[in-house]
Design a protein around this motif. Sequence first.
Motif, short mmCIF file in Angstrom:
data_model
loop_
_atom_site.label_atom_id
_atom_site.label_comp_id
_atom_site.label_asym_id
_atom_site.label_seq_id
_atom_site.Cartn_x
_atom_site.Cartn_y
_atom_site.Cartn_z
N MET B 1 52.06 -12.11 30.25
CA MET B 1 51.27 -11.77 29.04
C MET B 1 49.95 -12.28 29.17
O MET B 1 49.00 -11.85 28.82
N GLU B 2 49.48 -13.39 29.59
CA GLU B 2 48.33 -13.85 29.97
C GLU B 2 47.48 -12.98 31.04
O GLU B 2 46.48 -12.91 30.94
N ILE B 3 48.31 -12.29 32.01
CA ILE B 3 47.88 -11.35 32.99
C ILE B 3 47.01 -10.35 32.33
O ILE B 3 46.05 -9.91 32.36
N LEU B 4 47.91 -9.61 31.04
CA LEU B 4 47.77 -8.52 30.54
C LEU B 4 46.21 -8.68 29.53
O LEU B 4 45.53 -7.98 29.84
N VAL B 5 46.51 -10.22 29.05
CA VAL B 5 45.14 -10.53 28.35
C VAL B 5 43.92 -10.49 29.31
O VAL B 5 42.96 -10.27 28.76
N THR B 6 44.17 -11.11 30.32
CA THR B 6 43.20 -11.35 31.10
C THR B 6 42.39 -9.90 31.78
O THR B 6 41.06 -9.65 31.60
N ILE B 7 43.32 -9.08 31.88
CA ILE B 7 42.88 -7.61 32.13
C ILE B 7 42.04 -7.08 31.20
O ILE B 7 41.11 -6.28 31.37
N VAL B 8 42.54 -7.28 30.00
CA VAL B 8 41.88 -6.37 28.78
C VAL B 8 40.48 -7.15 28.63
O VAL B 8 39.45 -6.36 28.50
#
Lengths: 225, 185
Positions: B1-8
């Motif tokens: 989830m953190e990776i996804l947020v970072t990408i966004v």
Amino acid sequence: MAELELKPVGTRILTDKDNIVDMIEKYTKEDIGPDDVVSVAESVVAITQGRVARPEDFKVCFLAKILCRFVPQKGSLSSVYGMQSLMDAEGKWRVLFAMIIGMFAKIVGKNGVFYELAGSHAALVDDVTGTMPPFDKCLVYGPLEANGVAEEIKRRLGCYGAAVADVNDLKRALVVGASAGLDPKKLAHILIDNPFGNASQRTPIVIIKNYAAVERRTENLLSSE
Amino acid sequence: MEILVTIVIIAIIMAVAVWLFIAKQGDADFEFKVNERTEFKLVDQTEKTATFSCEVAFINKGSQDGTIMDAYPRHLLPYEQFDGVEVNSRMELTTALRTDNYFEAVIIPKGTGGIVIVTVTFTAKTGNIKDALQNLYDLSVDMPIDIVYQIVARTPWYIHKARMIMTCDEINRAMQAKGTAKWEG
């Protein structure tokens, strides 16, 4: 002793109704010898192949509007239509990839990577104003089968060789296609001063007189040393 | 989830950066200075025709080079308003004079400009041109002329118009200056 001589040949405005080999034969037949090389401007070859498009005919995508912003404004790809024409010819994801890699390469001091990766069309498209009327309001793509065109010119005229070249006044010369046995870099060097002139569509042909004779003499000199 | 947020977040930052870059870069912005044009002068006259011309400056006041792909004058003199003359108009750059009404596409670097010559020819439908233009003057008919220009730069092409008015008073003055006007003001 035969010397290298560049002889520009004027023509009427050529269009997609013309066959480039027929036209070269018509305008140069009397001037061509067996030692000569015939060079023809790539934009005119492209025009006779119908590779011309009006900006009004393009459907511009969002990516083209963005990527054209990252090309210096003197370049043909700096307009949305130049960029869109490249994307249509080479694929927009390839162009995006080339742009990203090209930017990183530029950061580390290497120029020209974008043009290496984006496909042959990238360096050949002429934006509006790139050619003389009536094609000044059009984009002109690079020619198709440039090597084949050069071979056909050589076969028809019985000359030593033929080439299709992209030359401009900025000391940039690129041989896009050539008949077998010719050295594109050597030809580009000979044409570097743009003997086609500014209005290359009116003098789209340059005969390089005595090319083979001078080449033979140079080879003899080198072998005797 | 953190990776996804970072990408966004990275994607949003990049999008904002590109938007700021484009906003700062700007585009070409052309203006035809019709309000500062020169007065029409009579340049040629025959029994049936009178030809007038004036000069209009233009400038690319934007932050990018731009191309004038095409430009032409569009005169507006409907027969309901005046039916005594036929009108032809053409435009050419002072740096590329030509009489075929073809406007060769030209790149105008940012901060620079040029001058166009607008030429208007009146041809009397009946009788002579002096009488026809006298009638135009008597009826107090002014003729709008739109300079229509097509621009392409960093953004898709667009067409703009700049309007100027060729007044009957101006035509009168031009005829008088040549000493060919039938009337005396």
